[in-house]
Design a protein around this motif. Structure first.
Motif, PDB file in Angstrom:
ATOM      1  N   GLY A 233       0.799  -1.222   0.000  1.00 36.17           N
ATOM      2  CA  GLY A 233       0.000   0.000   0.000  1.00 36.17           C
ATOM      3  C   GLY A 233       0.831   1.271   0.000  1.00 36.17           C
ATOM      4  O   GLY A 233       2.058   1.225  -0.061  1.00 36.17           O
ATOM      5  N   PRO A 234       0.146   2.426   0.112  1.00 38.31           N
ATOM      6  CA  PRO A 234       0.820   3.707  -0.127  1.00 38.31           C
ATOM      7  C   PRO A 234       1.612   4.257   1.054  1.00 38.31           C
ATOM      8  O   PRO A 234       2.398   5.178   0.878  1.00 38.31           O
ATOM      9  CB  PRO A 234      -0.348   4.646  -0.451  1.00 38.31           C
ATOM     10  CG  PRO A 234      -1.505   4.062   0.287  1.00 38.31           C
ATOM     11  CD  PRO A 234      -1.294   2.574   0.278  1.00 38.31           C
ATOM     12  N   ASP A 235       1.444   3.723   2.262  1.00 40.61           N
ATOM     13  CA  ASP A 235       2.010   4.383   3.447  1.00 40.61           C
ATOM     14  C   ASP A 235       3.424   3.956   3.811  1.00 40.61           C
ATOM     15  O   ASP A 235       4.130   4.692   4.495  1.00 40.61           O
ATOM     16  CB  ASP A 235       1.091   4.157   4.658  1.00 40.61           C
ATOM     17  CG  ASP A 235      -0.261   4.814   4.461  1.00 40.61           C
ATOM     18  OD1 ASP A 235      -0.306   5.842   3.750  1.00 40.61           O
ATOM     19  OD2 ASP A 235      -1.269   4.287   4.983  1.00 40.61           O
ATOM     20  N   LEU A 236       3.829   2.771   3.415  1.00 38.25           N
ATOM     21  CA  LEU A 236       5.155   2.281   3.800  1.00 38.25           C
ATOM     22  C   LEU A 236       6.249   3.132   3.166  1.00 38.25           C
ATOM     23  O   LEU A 236       6.311   3.263   1.948  1.00 38.25           O
ATOM     24  CB  LEU A 236       5.316   0.823   3.343  1.00 38.25           C
ATOM     25  CG  LEU A 236       6.603   0.113   3.769  1.00 38.25           C
ATOM     26  CD1 LEU A 236       6.603  -0.148   5.272  1.00 38.25           C
ATOM     27  CD2 LEU A 236       6.758  -1.188   2.988  1.00 38.25           C
ATOM     28  N   PRO A 237       7.148   3.741   3.985  1.00 41.27           N
ATOM     29  CA  PRO A 237       8.250   4.525   3.394  1.00 41.27           C
ATOM     30  C   PRO A 237       9.232   3.596   2.672  1.00 41.27           C
ATOM     31  O   PRO A 237       9.673   2.600   3.234  1.00 41.27           O
ATOM     32  CB  PRO A 237       8.920   5.187   4.616  1.00 41.27           C
ATOM     33  CG  PRO A 237       7.945   5.042   5.736  1.00 41.27           C
ATOM     34  CD  PRO A 237       7.167   3.782   5.449  1.00 41.27           C
ATOM     35  N   LEU A 238       9.557   3.929   1.434  1.00 39.18           N
ATOM     36  CA  LEU A 238      10.463   3.098   0.639  1.00 39.18           C
ATOM     37  C   LEU A 238      11.714   3.900   0.275  1.00 39.18           C
ATOM     38  O   LEU A 238      11.614   5.056  -0.148  1.00 39.18           O
ATOM     39  CB  LEU A 238       9.768   2.633  -0.647  1.00 39.18           C
ATOM     40  CG  LEU A 238       8.494   1.809  -0.460  1.00 39.18           C
ATOM     41  CD1 LEU A 238       7.866   1.501  -1.823  1.00 39.18           C
ATOM     42  CD2 LEU A 238       8.791   0.514   0.281  1.00 39.18           C
ATOM     43  N   LEU A 239      12.870   3.277   0.467  1.00 38.86           N
ATOM     44  CA  LEU A 239      14.139   3.943   0.189  1.00 38.86           C
ATOM     45  C   LEU A 239      14.952   3.075  -0.764  1.00 38.86           C
ATOM     46  O   LEU A 239      14.818   1.850  -0.771  1.00 38.86           O
ATOM     47  CB  LEU A 239      14.959   4.139   1.473  1.00 38.86           C
ATOM     48  CG  LEU A 239      14.410   5.073   2.546  1.00 38.86           C
ATOM     49  CD1 LEU A 239      13.291   4.444   3.350  1.00 38.86           C
ATOM     50  CD2 LEU A 239      15.529   5.512   3.484  1.00 38.86           C
TER      51      LEU A 239
END
Ligand SMILES: [Mg+2]
Length: 238
Positions: free
Chosen positions: A38-44
């Motif tokens: 989904g859209p909330d997980l911070p991705l680096l």
């Protein structure tokens, strides 16, 4: 990480690198992760300085639909002016600076707002005071901390950054890998990590004590990071 030549000499392990394949593959990875979580997980993501500026611009643009927290180390970091081109083409937030050791290394990047996160490490950048100064400059340009945090900066370096992170208003994020049991036996730490939050603890000073007797039980072992080669054997940035 090490491999050995005949005769026992340690040499870096080698990996094969293909930038074109990487640029095609990576957006599909982020698409799959976004679809799953989904859209909330911070991705680096860390590019390990492997791209040219135009390749980095292309990647940043391709990753925009997946709303990254930050894209790190896209191009060789010493070319500050290269970030103008990358910034011009993409709204993906950018981070760099884990190899920097002087405030001048950040001058163009900060004053032209070419990055969003300062990746410097207390261990490489001259300690807490220079790091504090560069973060004060960064604050003028709405740029946050995102300090380097692999295990090789040691618990001492990480504790210094954890304390500084608490002290500055423009804290962004702190990289954290966690330490092995052997490291904990040598570096006695008051620092804790729980539910994604790092706290330096209440012990005076940095809150880290080096146990030299425990360290003596772990003799030096030669080791290297890997190196990259293109398919034709040419060495490429790792
Ligand atoms: Mg990096």
């Amino acid at each position: 990480m090490t491999t050995n030549r005949p005769g026992g000499a340690a040499v870096p392990p080698e990996e094969v690198w293909n930038t074109r394949a990487y640029l095609h593959h990576l957006p599909t990875v982020f698409e799959a992760v976004r679809n799953e979580f989904g859209p909330d997980l911070p991705l680096l993501h860390d590019g390990h300085h492997r791209m040219t500026p135009i390749q980095a611009a292309k990647l940043g643009k391709a990753l925009e639909p997946y709303d990254l927290f930050r894209l790190e180390d896209t191009t060789p970091a010493e070319h500050q002016e290269a970030f103008r081109l990358i910034r011009h083409h993409t709204t993906t937030p950018l981070a760099v600076g884990e190899a920097f050791n002087h405030a001048a290394d950040f001058r163009t990047l900060l004053t032209e707002r070419l990055i969003d996160y300062v990746r410097a490490a207390a261990t490489h950048f001259g300690g807490i005071t220079p790091l504090r100064k560069i973060m004060d400059t960064a604050a003028e340009y709405q740029i946050k901390s995102g300090f380097h945090g692999p295990t090789d900066i040691s618990p001492v370096g990480l504790a210094a950054q954890a304390h500084l992170g608490l002290a500055i208003h423009n804290f962004g994020i702190q990289e954290y890998m966690g330490d092995s049991e052997a490291t904990h036996s040598v570096f006695r730490q008051s620092m804790t990590f729980k539910d994604g939050l790092l706290h330096p603890g209440d012990t005076p000073g940095l809150g880290v004590e080096l146990d030299e007797e425990a360290a003596a039980a772990h003799p030096y072992q030669q080791a290297y990071l890997p190196c990259n080669r293109l398919a034709d054997g040419t060495i490429h940035d790792w």
